[in-house]
Design an enzyme around this catalytic site. Sequence first.
Site, PDB file in Angstrom:
ATOM      1  CE1 TYR A 139      -2.212   7.968   3.091  1.00 37.38           C
ATOM      2  CE2 TYR A 139      -2.319   6.437   1.199  1.00 37.38           C
ATOM      3  CZ  TYR A 139      -3.047   7.076   2.357  1.00 37.38           C
ATOM      4  OH  TYR A 139      -4.105   6.801   2.685  1.00 37.38           O
ATOM      5  CB  VAL A 208      -6.207   5.616 -20.673  1.00 40.75           C
ATOM      6  CG1 VAL A 208      -6.235   4.186 -20.036  1.00 40.75           C
ATOM      7  CG2 VAL A 208      -7.737   5.963 -20.751  1.00 40.75           C
ATOM      8  N   GLY A 283       4.893   4.125 -12.919  1.00 42.54           N
ATOM      9  CA  GLY A 283       5.619   3.267 -12.033  1.00 42.54           C
ATOM     10  C   GLY A 283       4.725   2.692 -10.902  1.00 42.54           C
TER      11      GLY A 283
END
Length: 326
Positions: A139, A208, A283
């Site tokens: 993207y 979270v 990641g």
Amino acid sequence: MGNKYLVTGGAGYVGSVVAAHLLEAGHQVTVLDDLSTGHRAGVPAGAEFIEGRIQDAAKWLDPSYRAVLHFAAFSQVGESVVNPEKYWVNNVGGTTALLAAMRDAGVRTLVFSSTAATYGEPETAPIPEDAPTAPTNPYGASKLAVDHMISGECAAHGLAAVSLRYFNVAGAHRAADGTTYGERHDPETHLIPLVLQVAQGRREAISVFGDDYPTPDGTCVRDYIHVADLAEAHLLALDAARAGEHLICNLGNGNGFSVREVIETVRKVTGHPVPEVTAPRRGGDPAVLVASAERAKELLGWRPSRTDLAGIVADAWEFARRKETA
């Protein structure tokens, strides 16, 4: 009446708000959107709507348009990793066709919705425009490729262009006619609307992802910019564009807010409980991503005025409740 503008992707979140701002400023607006991710309800009243692809923009572009504001891109990071060809075909191939259509029609001004994903994982914060560009997903790479294409078009063919790179757009805009424009993503991946879904009871808890980052509360810090402030920058960019030049500006509110700050603000604004679950880090998630917007302030004359997180959340909450009852 004012100028005539083509807004590609104008049925999407940011595109619809920019289209609404253009109309409120007295301009004529044509929205071009294939509705693959946009929504017909997002097209502002008063705008002409064409259901079509940017690859076919030559069918509709003509010299009567002063400029194009280009939002027609796929923008899901995760999807771009597993289906990169979709992003090259649409984001890069589609823009190639759009630039050719603009050239042939003599439309020589472009404002492009770029992204801070072009920077990848920056080493400094806030991030200036001269930071190295090293996108970490297709993207971001597709958006950077388009920025390079635009620079070439400006140098070779005299295009006047401004690319606006921004991070986390949030909030909602209530137009002069009372219509509210906000996020309608499906699936939703942005933090504020996800937390609001928990407050609405549509989601059990918010995850979270990591609470051990080197930040004040251990969670990631991000720059949230109100969508109406963002729209105003696009209108200013139209006036700042100069023939043969490609101006690139970051847009941000100048402050970062942590994941936990967002969650706590949603609790206060909505008055609803928001259960949270701590999950492992994802990641490629930098601890802090905040934009430097000094260039936009200096060269566009732009000043964000809706920088309070509670106000951003309150506007998004109003839209979420309206959407739920619509």
